[in-house]
Design a protein around this motif. Structure first.
Motif, PDB file in Angstrom:
ATOM      1  N   VAL A 141      -7.344  26.560   5.901  1.00 38.10           N
ATOM      2  CA  VAL A 141      -6.629  24.967   5.335  1.00 38.10           C
ATOM      3  C   VAL A 141      -6.168  23.847   6.365  1.00 38.10           C
ATOM      4  O   VAL A 141      -5.549  23.948   6.802  1.00 38.10           O
ATOM      5  N   VAL A 142      -7.382  23.112   6.223  1.00 35.98           N
ATOM      6  CA  VAL A 142      -7.066  21.776   7.264  1.00 35.98           C
ATOM      7  C   VAL A 142      -7.206  20.925   6.363  1.00 35.98           C
ATOM      8  O   VAL A 142      -7.600  19.809   5.436  1.00 35.98           O
ATOM      9  N   THR A 143      -5.719  20.337   7.075  1.00 41.84           N
ATOM     10  CA  THR A 143      -5.785  18.655   6.077  1.00 41.84           C
ATOM     11  C   THR A 143      -5.906  16.768   7.280  1.00 41.84           C
ATOM     12  O   THR A 143      -4.925  17.808   8.579  1.00 41.84           O
ATOM     13  N   ARG A 144      -6.428  16.508   6.460  1.00 43.52           N
ATOM     14  CA  ARG A 144      -6.516  15.301   7.441  1.00 43.52           C
ATOM     15  C   ARG A 144      -6.583  13.881   7.610  1.00 43.52           C
ATOM     16  O   ARG A 144      -7.395  14.029   6.200  1.00 43.52           O
ATOM     17  N   ALA A 145      -5.570  12.477   7.877  1.00 48.46           N
ATOM     18  CA  ALA A 145      -5.094  11.780   7.302  1.00 48.46           C
ATOM     19  C   ALA A 145      -6.361  10.752   8.076  1.00 48.46           C
ATOM     20  O   ALA A 145      -6.160  10.838   9.338  1.00 48.46           O
ATOM     21  N   VAL A 146      -6.817   9.587   6.918  1.00 49.96           N
ATOM     22  CA  VAL A 146      -7.616   8.850   7.766  1.00 49.96           C
ATOM     23  C   VAL A 146      -7.364   7.405   7.194  1.00 49.96           C
ATOM     24  O   VAL A 146      -6.819   7.169   6.161  1.00 49.96           O
ATOM     25  N   GLU A 147      -7.145   6.546   8.178  1.00 50.27           N
ATOM     26  CA  GLU A 147      -6.646   4.828   7.690  1.00 50.27           C
ATOM     27  C   GLU A 147      -7.839   4.222   7.508  1.00 50.27           C
ATOM     28  O   GLU A 147      -9.032   4.220   7.604  1.00 50.27           O
ATOM     29  N   LEU A 148      -7.722   3.942   5.725  1.00 50.19           N
ATOM     30  CA  LEU A 148      -8.505   2.400   5.715  1.00 50.19           C
ATOM     31  C   LEU A 148      -8.213   0.933   5.975  1.00 50.19           C
ATOM     32  O   LEU A 148      -7.123   0.637   5.704  1.00 50.19           O
ATOM     33  N   ALA A 149      -8.968   0.503   6.290  1.00 49.22           N
ATOM     34  CA  ALA A 149      -8.742  -0.842   6.866  1.00 49.22           C
ATOM     35  C   ALA A 149      -8.840  -1.847   6.141  1.00 49.22           C
ATOM     36  O   ALA A 149      -8.513  -2.798   6.088  1.00 49.22           O
ATOM     37  N   GLY A 150      -9.427  -2.169   5.293  1.00 44.94           N
ATOM     38  CA  GLY A 150      -9.623  -3.045   4.072  1.00 44.94           C
ATOM     39  C   GLY A 150      -8.442  -3.400   3.139  1.00 44.94           C
ATOM     40  O   GLY A 150      -7.949  -4.150   2.726  1.00 44.94           O
ATOM     41  N   ALA A 151      -7.190  -2.150   3.067  1.00 41.05           N
ATOM     42  CA  ALA A 151      -6.370  -2.253   2.405  1.00 41.05           C
ATOM     43  C   ALA A 151      -5.455  -3.786   2.466  1.00 41.05           C
ATOM     44  O   ALA A 151      -4.777  -4.401   1.549  1.00 41.05           O
ATOM     45  N   GLU A 152      -4.984  -4.137   3.973  1.00 38.11           N
ATOM     46  CA  GLU A 152      -4.412  -5.015   4.191  1.00 38.11           C
ATOM     47  C   GLU A 152      -4.596  -6.327   3.746  1.00 38.11           C
ATOM     48  O   GLU A 152      -3.846  -7.522   3.091  1.00 38.11           O
ATOM     49  N   LEU A 153      -5.909  -6.358   3.747  1.00 33.27           N
ATOM     50  CA  LEU A 153      -7.077  -7.925   3.878  1.00 33.27           C
ATOM     51  C   LEU A 153      -6.759  -7.975   2.128  1.00 33.27           C
ATOM     52  O   LEU A 153      -6.394  -8.897   1.162  1.00 33.27           O
ATOM     53  N   ALA A 154      -7.144  -7.276   1.236  1.00 33.52           N
ATOM     54  CA  ALA A 154      -6.873  -6.533   0.060  1.00 33.52           C
ATOM     55  C   ALA A 154      -5.627  -6.963  -0.503  1.00 33.52           C
ATOM     56  O   ALA A 154      -5.737  -7.977  -1.530  1.00 33.52           O
ATOM     57  N   LEU A 155      -4.598  -7.101  -0.161  1.00 34.88           N
ATOM     58  CA  LEU A 155      -3.082  -6.932  -0.793  1.00 34.88           C
ATOM     59  C   LEU A 155      -2.920  -9.018  -0.526  1.00 34.88           C
ATOM     60  O   LEU A 155      -2.471  -9.205  -0.827  1.00 34.88           O
ATOM     61  N   GLU A 156      -3.592  -8.768   1.419  1.00 32.67           N
ATOM     62  CA  GLU A 156      -2.942 -10.156   1.037  1.00 32.67           C
ATOM     63  C   GLU A 156      -3.466 -11.751   0.203  1.00 32.67           C
ATOM     64  O   GLU A 156      -3.107 -12.525   0.199  1.00 32.67           O
ATOM     65  N   SER A 157      -4.946 -10.796   0.030  1.00 34.02           N
ATOM     66  CA  SER A 157      -5.414 -12.010  -1.067  1.00 34.02           C
ATOM     67  C   SER A 157      -4.776 -11.870  -2.061  1.00 34.02           C
ATOM     68  O   SER A 157      -5.238 -13.106  -3.218  1.00 34.02           O
ATOM     69  N   MET A 158      -4.061 -10.811  -2.754  1.00 35.56           N
ATOM     70  CA  MET A 158      -3.323 -10.620  -3.901  1.00 35.56           C
ATOM     71  C   MET A 158      -1.804 -11.468  -3.057  1.00 35.56           C
ATOM     72  O   MET A 158      -1.215 -11.718  -4.481  1.00 35.56           O
ATOM     73  N   GLY A 159      -1.192 -11.865  -1.866  1.00 38.16           N
ATOM     74  CA  GLY A 159      -0.025 -12.599  -1.678  1.00 38.16           C
ATOM     75  C   GLY A 159       0.973 -11.532  -1.596  1.00 38.16           C
ATOM     76  O   GLY A 159       2.129 -12.060  -1.959  1.00 38.16           O
ATOM     77  N   GLU A 160      -0.088 -10.791  -1.047  1.00 36.66           N
ATOM     78  CA  GLU A 160       0.930  -9.188  -1.118  1.00 36.66           C
ATOM     79  C   GLU A 160       1.194  -8.862   0.169  1.00 36.66           C
ATOM     80  O   GLU A 160      -0.124  -8.817   1.261  1.00 36.66           O
ATOM     81  N   ALA A 161       1.955  -8.281   0.542  1.00 38.67           N
ATOM     82  CA  ALA A 161       2.698  -7.885   2.236  1.00 38.67           C
ATOM     83  C   ALA A 161       2.189  -6.038   1.666  1.00 38.67           C
ATOM     84  O   ALA A 161       2.955  -5.460   1.138  1.00 38.67           O
ATOM     85  N   ILE A 162       1.671  -5.288   2.724  1.00 44.47           N
ATOM     86  CA  ILE A 162       1.792  -3.911   2.514  1.00 44.47           C
ATOM     87  C   ILE A 162       2.268  -3.362   3.291  1.00 44.47           C
ATOM     88  O   ILE A 162       3.241  -3.406   4.163  1.00 44.47           O
ATOM     89  N   ASN A 163       2.979  -2.463   2.646  1.00 48.24           N
ATOM     90  CA  ASN A 163       3.989  -0.921   2.977  1.00 48.24           C
ATOM     91  C   ASN A 163       3.394  -0.525   3.730  1.00 48.24           C
ATOM     92  O   ASN A 163       2.473   0.572   3.734  1.00 48.24           O
ATOM     93  N   ARG A 164       4.644  -0.094   5.055  1.00 49.53           N
ATOM     94  CA  ARG A 164       3.811   0.714   6.188  1.00 49.53           C
ATOM     95  C   ARG A 164       4.877   1.303   7.188  1.00 49.53           C
ATOM     96  O   ARG A 164       5.162   2.018   7.726  1.00 49.53           O
ATOM     97  N   GLN A 165       5.611   2.085   5.550  1.00 54.85           N
ATOM     98  CA  GLN A 165       6.446   3.169   5.842  1.00 54.85           C
ATOM     99  C   GLN A 165       6.166   4.262   6.206  1.00 54.85           C
ATOM    100  O   GLN A 165       6.474   4.832   6.418  1.00 54.85           O
TER     101      GLN A 165
END
Length: 238
Positions: free
Chosen positions: A185-209
């Protein structure tokens, strides 16, 4: 007779050494082939996910869909600009396609990891013929989790049409090389670039926790695909 006996012992020793070396070589080759297949599958999933597209001006077209399919685990669908695993016969308008990835069953009921392509700009009310391609016949379990960009929590479904997850985490169970071997069983996580811009367009900031550098091992329910056996695990963050 003494000479014949000694010759027989020498031949037996040479044969035993040769047989042992051949068995070890075959096992090593099988293991290396298995790791190669697993690497190709995980890198393909990574390439497709990293190329996921999302535009807030047309969220209904670029929506990410992540659901659970009874008996087969996760099904994920998103629009990608990648041409990975895109057959020439399915070249789509403007290079944009919606890929759907999930476990499928062949005509004999055996599960495999499949991928289907449809045009990203197709009319949703018009029924389309979907052709499934085999991404890997060695996969017996498939799970996807989605990181919410607002609070950085991981969730098993993604049905929010106005946002794209900030990351996807794929957990894939590969069939063992031998029948007696447990799946890997292999687990791999991948960052998606579009999330931050989508949130900014809604006046919100991305959580980087949470970041994909701290991904932990994930469990996968192999009983859903009829493969309820113990699994060795490997965790990979990207």
């Amino acid at each position: 007779m003494l000479a014949v006996t000694i010759l027989g012992l020498v031949v037996a020793a040479v044969y035993t050494t040769w047989s042992t070396s051949l068995t070890a070589w075959k096992r090593g080759t099988t293991v290396m082939e298995g790791f190669q297949r697993e690497r190709i599958v995980m890198e393909t999933l990574q390439d497709l996910a990293q190329s996921a597209l999302f535009f807030t001006s047309s969220p209904e077209i670029y929506q990410v869909s992540g659901v659970q399919t009874p008996g087969l685990g996760s099904t994920v669908s998103f629009v990608t600009g990648s041409t990975t695993l895109l057959p020439p016969s399915e070249q789509l308008s403007a290079g944009l396609r919606r890929v759907t990835i999930s476990l499928r069953r062949d005509q004999h009921g055996v599960v495999y990891l499949g991928l289907a392509n449809t045009p990203a700009l197709a009319d949703p009310e018009k029924e389309q013929e979907v052709q499934w391609h085999v991404l890997s016949a060695d996969v017996i379990g498939f799970g996807v989790q989605y990181r919410n960009p607002r609070d950085s929590t991981w969730q098993d479904r993604w049905e929010e049409g106005q946002l794209i997850p900030s990351a996807m985490m794929f957990t894939v169970a590969f069939r063992g090389n031998d029948r007696d071997m447990p799946p890997l069983v292999v687990t791999r996580a991948v960052e998606l670039a579009g999330a931050e811009l989508a949130l900014e367009s809604m006046g919100e900031a991305i959580n980087r926790q949470n970041t994909t550098n701290t991904v932990t091992q994930r469990e996968i329910n192999l009983s859903e695909s009829g493969s309820a056996v113990p699994a060795g695990e490997e965790s990979i963050g990207e």
